[in-house]
Design a protein around this motif. Structure first.
Motif, short mmCIF file in Angstrom:
data_model
loop_
_atom_site.label_atom_id
_atom_site.label_comp_id
_atom_site.label_asym_id
_atom_site.label_seq_id
_atom_site.Cartn_x
_atom_site.Cartn_y
_atom_site.Cartn_z
N LEU A 326 -28.10 -59.00 62.25
CA LEU A 326 -27.28 -57.79 62.20
C LEU A 326 -27.42 -57.06 60.87
CD1 LEU A 326 -24.89 -56.41 63.94
CD2 LEU A 326 -23.43 -57.40 62.17
N ALA A 327 -27.58 -55.74 60.95
CA ALA A 327 -27.49 -54.87 59.78
C ALA A 327 -26.10 -54.23 59.80
CB ALA A 327 -28.56 -53.79 59.83
N LEU A 328 -25.39 -54.37 58.70
CA LEU A 328 -24.02 -53.88 58.64
C LEU A 328 -23.95 -52.63 57.77
CD1 LEU A 328 -21.35 -55.00 59.88
CD2 LEU A 328 -20.77 -55.77 57.58
N SER A 329 -23.22 -51.65 58.27
CA SER A 329 -22.95 -50.42 57.55
C SER A 329 -21.45 -50.28 57.37
CB SER A 329 -23.52 -49.22 58.32
OG SER A 329 -23.14 -48.00 57.73
N GLY A 330 -21.03 -49.55 56.34
CA GLY A 330 -19.59 -49.42 56.09
C GLY A 330 -19.24 -48.10 55.44
N ASP A 331 -17.94 -47.84 55.37
CA ASP A 331 -17.39 -46.68 54.65
C ASP A 331 -16.49 -47.19 53.55
OD1 ASP A 331 -18.62 -44.97 56.43
OD2 ASP A 331 -16.80 -44.42 57.50
N PHE A 332 -16.50 -46.47 52.41
CA PHE A 332 -15.65 -46.84 51.28
C PHE A 332 -15.04 -45.59 50.66
CE2 PHE A 332 -18.70 -50.20 51.75
CZ PHE A 332 -17.94 -51.35 51.60
N ILE A 333 -13.78 -45.70 50.30
CA ILE A 333 -13.08 -44.66 49.55
C ILE A 333 -12.64 -45.26 48.23
CG2 ILE A 333 -11.03 -43.19 49.46
CD1 ILE A 333 -11.11 -43.05 52.51
N VAL A 334 -13.07 -44.65 47.13
CA VAL A 334 -12.63 -45.12 45.82
C VAL A 334 -11.61 -44.13 45.26
CG1 VAL A 334 -14.81 -46.28 45.37
CG2 VAL A 334 -14.48 -43.94 44.56
N GLY A 335 -10.70 -44.66 44.46
CA GLY A 335 -9.70 -43.81 43.82
C GLY A 335 -8.57 -43.39 44.72
N PHE A 336 -8.27 -44.19 45.77
CA PHE A 336 -7.09 -43.89 46.58
C PHE A 336 -5.86 -43.97 45.67
CE2 PHE A 336 -3.72 -44.84 49.65
CZ PHE A 336 -3.98 -43.88 50.61
N PRO A 337 -4.83 -43.15 45.93
CA PRO A 337 -3.65 -43.13 45.05
C PRO A 337 -3.13 -44.54 44.76
CG PRO A 337 -3.48 -41.35 46.62
CD PRO A 337 -4.70 -42.13 47.00
N GLY A 338 -2.97 -44.82 43.48
CA GLY A 338 -2.45 -46.13 43.06
C GLY A 338 -3.51 -47.17 42.82
N LYS A 376 2.14 -40.35 45.28
CA LYS A 376 2.11 -40.18 43.83
C LYS A 376 1.06 -41.12 43.24
CE LYS A 376 6.98 -38.84 43.64
NZ LYS A 376 8.33 -39.15 43.10
N ASP A 377 0.93 -41.10 41.95
CA ASP A 377 -0.02 -41.97 41.24
C ASP A 377 -1.46 -41.66 41.66
OD1 ASP A 377 -0.72 -43.86 39.42
OD2 ASP A 377 -0.22 -45.60 40.65
N GLN A 378 -1.79 -40.38 41.73
CA GLN A 378 -3.17 -39.98 42.02
C GLN A 378 -4.08 -40.43 40.88
OE1 GLN A 378 -4.30 -38.28 44.82
NE2 GLN A 378 -2.27 -38.24 45.75
N VAL A 379 -5.26 -40.88 41.20
CA VAL A 379 -6.21 -41.38 40.21
C VAL A 379 -6.96 -40.21 39.59
CG1 VAL A 379 -8.23 -42.87 39.86
CG2 VAL A 379 -6.43 -43.55 41.48
N PRO A 380 -7.09 -40.17 38.27
CA PRO A 380 -7.81 -39.06 37.62
C PRO A 380 -9.25 -38.94 38.13
CG PRO A 380 -6.61 -40.35 35.99
CD PRO A 380 -6.52 -41.11 37.28
N GLU A 381 -9.75 -37.72 38.20
CA GLU A 381 -11.08 -37.46 38.73
C GLU A 381 -12.17 -38.20 37.96
OE1 GLU A 381 -12.35 -35.83 41.44
OE2 GLU A 381 -10.26 -35.82 42.10
N ASP A 382 -12.06 -38.25 36.64
CA ASP A 382 -13.11 -38.91 35.86
C ASP A 382 -13.15 -40.41 36.15
OD1 ASP A 382 -10.62 -39.23 34.57
OD2 ASP A 382 -11.59 -39.54 32.63
N VAL A 383 -11.99 -41.00 36.40
CA VAL A 383 -11.94 -42.42 36.74
C VAL A 383 -12.57 -42.65 38.12
CG1 VAL A 383 -10.41 -44.38 37.21
CG2 VAL A 383 -9.91 -42.82 35.31
N LYS A 384 -12.22 -41.78 39.07
CA LYS A 384 -12.81 -41.90 40.41
C LYS A 384 -14.33 -41.78 40.33
CE LYS A 384 -10.07 -38.81 42.47
NZ LYS A 384 -9.43 -38.00 43.56
N ALA A 385 -14.81 -40.83 39.53
CA ALA A 385 -16.25 -40.60 39.43
C ALA A 385 -16.97 -41.83 38.87
CB ALA A 385 -16.52 -39.38 38.56
N LYS A 386 -16.39 -42.46 37.86
CA LYS A 386 -17.03 -43.64 37.26
C LYS A 386 -17.04 -44.81 38.25
CE LYS A 386 -15.85 -42.43 32.48
NZ LYS A 386 -15.00 -42.74 31.31
N ARG A 387 -15.96 -44.98 38.97
CA ARG A 387 -15.91 -46.06 39.95
C ARG A 387 -16.90 -45.83 41.08
NH1 ARG A 387 -9.26 -46.77 40.34
NH2 ARG A 387 -9.00 -47.55 38.19
N LEU A 388 -16.97 -44.58 41.54
CA LEU A 388 -17.92 -44.27 42.61
C LEU A 388 -19.35 -44.53 42.16
CD1 LEU A 388 -18.33 -43.19 45.48
CD2 LEU A 388 -18.51 -40.89 44.48
#
Length: 466
Positions: A326-338, A376-388
Motif C-alpha cells: 500500500l502507498a499511503l497519502s495524507g492531508d496535514f494542517i499546521v498551525g491550527f489555533p492553539g 482564539k489563540d491563533q498561531v502567528p503566520e511566521d510560526v505556521k510558515a516555519k512549521r510547514l
C-alpha cells in the motif's frame, strides 16, 4: 488548481445549418469532484446545443466552477469576475452577448452576495442544483439574474444526462464517478458540511449504470469520489445494506473495467469490509488517501476529528497487514489555533512512523462560517510558515524515498495519454505516480508490463518489457 473543461459539440438545431452554435467556456477550480461536476454540467448543456471553446473571448457563456476550501478562495473568484466584466463590456460594445455564471462551493456559500459584489454575473448555481443549469441559463439569457442555491429535493443525478459514448471516449481511459456527497463529520476547519450539505449516498443501481456506460465508452479505470467516500452506503440487490467495500466488489465484476480507486476517506469510516477489499481485489489499486490532519490528540479533538493519533496508526497497521504494498497519502494542517511546538512535534513523529508516499500539507487558514474561524489563540503566520517548511521537507523526502524504491520494479501500467516528448506515453503506477514510457499512441488504453528505470522529481520513467 484550475482546469478548463470543454463541452462536446452537438448540432445547434436539427436541419438548420445557419443557426450558429453557442459557445461555452468552463473554468474548474479545486477538487476532483469539481472536475466531475463540470463534466456533468457540460453534458446537460450540450443537449441545448452549447459547444466547447477553449478561447475565452469566443464564449457566449462563461462558467466558473469554484472551490471554497482555501482561504481567500472567494476573493480569487471576485478578481476573476472583475476581468470577465471588462470582457463582457467589450463584447457588448460589439453587439455580442456573454452570460457569466458562478457555480460550485463559492456560489453556495456566497449566493446573492455574488450578484451584489459582481454586477456582471448573471447566474449563481450551487452544487446540489446543477441539473437545473440549462433552465437557469435560459432565464439568465432572458434578462433575469438567477440564484439557485437551495438544496434540491429531487436527486440531481437522476436528472443529469449521462455522457454518450463519443463524449466518454474523448475524455480518456480514466474517469471519475461521484458516489457520495456532503459530510456529517463537521471538522471545525472545514466548509464542506455548509457548502455541500449532509452526507448523501447515490443508489447502487444508479452507480452501476453510470459505471457500465463509462466502460462501454472505453474507460478502463474508475475513481470513486466523495467528500467522505468511505461513508457511502446503500441497499444492495440482496436487500442487505452495502458499504463501500461491497460496492467496489460489485464494480469489479464489470467486464472491461481494469482498475478501481477511491478518494477521499475518513479514518472513522474504514470498516473491515473495505479493508478486506484491499486484500482480495486485484482491480483495487494499492493506494489510499487517508487524511489525519495532525498527530496531536489535543489538536485532533479541537478539530473534531473523532479519532486519536494512536487509533489512526493502528488503522494504518491493519490496512498494511492485508496490503503490504500500500502507498499511503495524507492531508496535514499546521498551525491550527492553539497548536504548540509540542503538538507540532507529535505531528512530525506520526509522519515519521507512517511513512507517506504522497501528502498534501497546508498552513491553517480560517474558513468563514466554520467554528475554527472563531477560535482564539491563533498561531502567528511566521510560526505556521516555519512549521510547514519543516513538515514539507520531511514529506518530500518520504515521497522521494518511495519513488526511489520503485526503481527496478516491474509493474502493469495503464497507458493514458501522450507524454511531453515525441513517442512517449504517460500512465499512472498502481500507487498513482505518473510514469513515462516510450510507446505508440495507438496503445492508449492498453495495460502493458514495464520496468521502472528512473525516479524523477514528480514522475517515474520506465521501459517496456517485451
Amino acid at each position: 488548481m484550475t482546469q478548463e473543461t470543454a463541452l462536446l459539440p452537438k448540432s445547434p438545431r436539427a436541419g438548420d445549418e445557419h443557426v450558429p452554435a453557442r459557445k461555452v467556456f468552463v473554468k474548474t477550480y479545486g477538487c476532483q469532484m469539481n472536475v466531475y461536476d463540470s463534466d456533468r454540467m457540460s453534458d446537460a448543456l450540450s443537449r441545448d446545443g452549447y459547444v466547447a471553446t477553449d478561447v475565452l473571448e469566443d464564449a457566449d457563456f462563461v462558467l466558473l466552477n469554484t472551490c471554497h476550501i482555501r482561504e481567500k478562495a472567494a476573493e480569487k473568484v471576485y478578481s476573476e469576475l472583475g476581468r470577465l466584466r471588462e470582457l463582457k463590456k467589450a463584447k457588448a460594445s460589439e453587439g455580442r452577448e456573454m452570460v457569466i455564471g458562478v457555480a460550485g462551493c463559492v456560489a453556495q456559500a456566497e449566493g446573492n452576495e455574488i450578484l451584489r459584489r459582481a454586477p456582471a454575473v448573471d447566474l449563481v448555481i450551487g452544487p446540489q442544483t446543477y441539473h437545473r443549469l440549462p433552465e437557469a441559463l435560459k432565464r439568465a439569457r432572458s434578462g433575469e439574474r438567477v440564484v439557485e442555491t437551495d438544496y434540491a429535493i429531487e436527486d440531481k443525478f437522476e436528472h443529469l444526462p449521462a455522457p454518450d459514448k463519443a463524449k466518454t471516449r474523448s475524455r480518456g481511459v480514466t474517469a471519475f464517478l461521484t458516489v457520495q456527497e456532503g459530510c456529517d463529520k463537521f471538522c471545525t476547519f472545514c466548509v464542506v458540511p455548509y457548502t455541500r450539505g449532509a452526507e448523501v449516498s447515490r443508489p447502487v443501481a444508479q452507480i452501476l449504470a453510470e459505471a457500465e456506460k463509462l466502460v462501454d465508452g472505453g474507460v478502463r479505470e474508475i475513481t470513486l469520489l466523495g467528500q467522505n467516500v468511505n461513508a457511502w452506503h446503500g441497499a444492495g440487490p440482496n436487500g442487505r445494506d452495502w458499504g463501500l467495500g461491497d460496492l467496489l466488489r460489485r464494480l469489479g465484476e464489470i467486464d472491461g473495467l481494469a482498475r478501481l480507486r477511491y478518494t477521499t476517506s475518513h479514518p472513522r469510516d474504514m470498516d473491515e469490509s473495505l479493508i478486506e477489499a484491499h486484500r482480495s481485489m486485484a482491480k483495487l489499486m494499492p493506494y489510499l488517501h487517508l487524511p489525519v490532519q495532525s498527530g496531536s490528540d489535543r489538536i485532533l479533538k479541537a478539530m473534531n476529528r473523532r479519532h486519536t493519533a494512536a487509533e489512526y496508526l493502528a488503522l494504518v497497521e491493519r490496512i498494511r497487514a492485508v496490503q503490504p504494498d500500500l502507498a499511503l497519502s495524507g492531508d496535514f494542517i499546521v498551525g491550527f489555533p492553539g497548536e504548540t511546538e509540542a503538538d507540532f512535534e507529535e505531528t512530525m513523529r506520526l509522519v515519521e512512523v507512517v511513512g507517506y508516499a504522497q501528502a498534501f500539507s497546508f498552513k491553517y487558514s480560517t474558513r468563514p462560517g466554520t467554528p475554527g474561524a472563531d477560535l482564539k489563540d491563533q498561531v502567528p503566520e511566521d510560526v505556521k510558515a516555519k512549521r510547514l517548511e519543516r513538515l514539507q521537507s520531511l514529506l518530500v523526502n518520504q515521497q522521494r524515498d518511495f519513488a526511489a524504491a520503485c526503481v527496478g520494479r516491474e509493474i502493469d501500467l495503464l497507458l493514458e495519454k501522450p507524454g511531453r516528448m515525441p513517442g512517449q506515453l504517460v500512465g499512472r503506477s498502481p500507487w498513482l505516480q505518473p510514469v513515462n514510457v516510450d510507446a505508440k499512441r495507438s496503445q492508449i488504453g492498453d495495460i502493458i508490463k514495464v520496468r521502472i528505470t528512473k525516479a524523477g522529481s514528480n514522475s517515474l520513467f520506465a521501459e517496456m518489457i517485451e
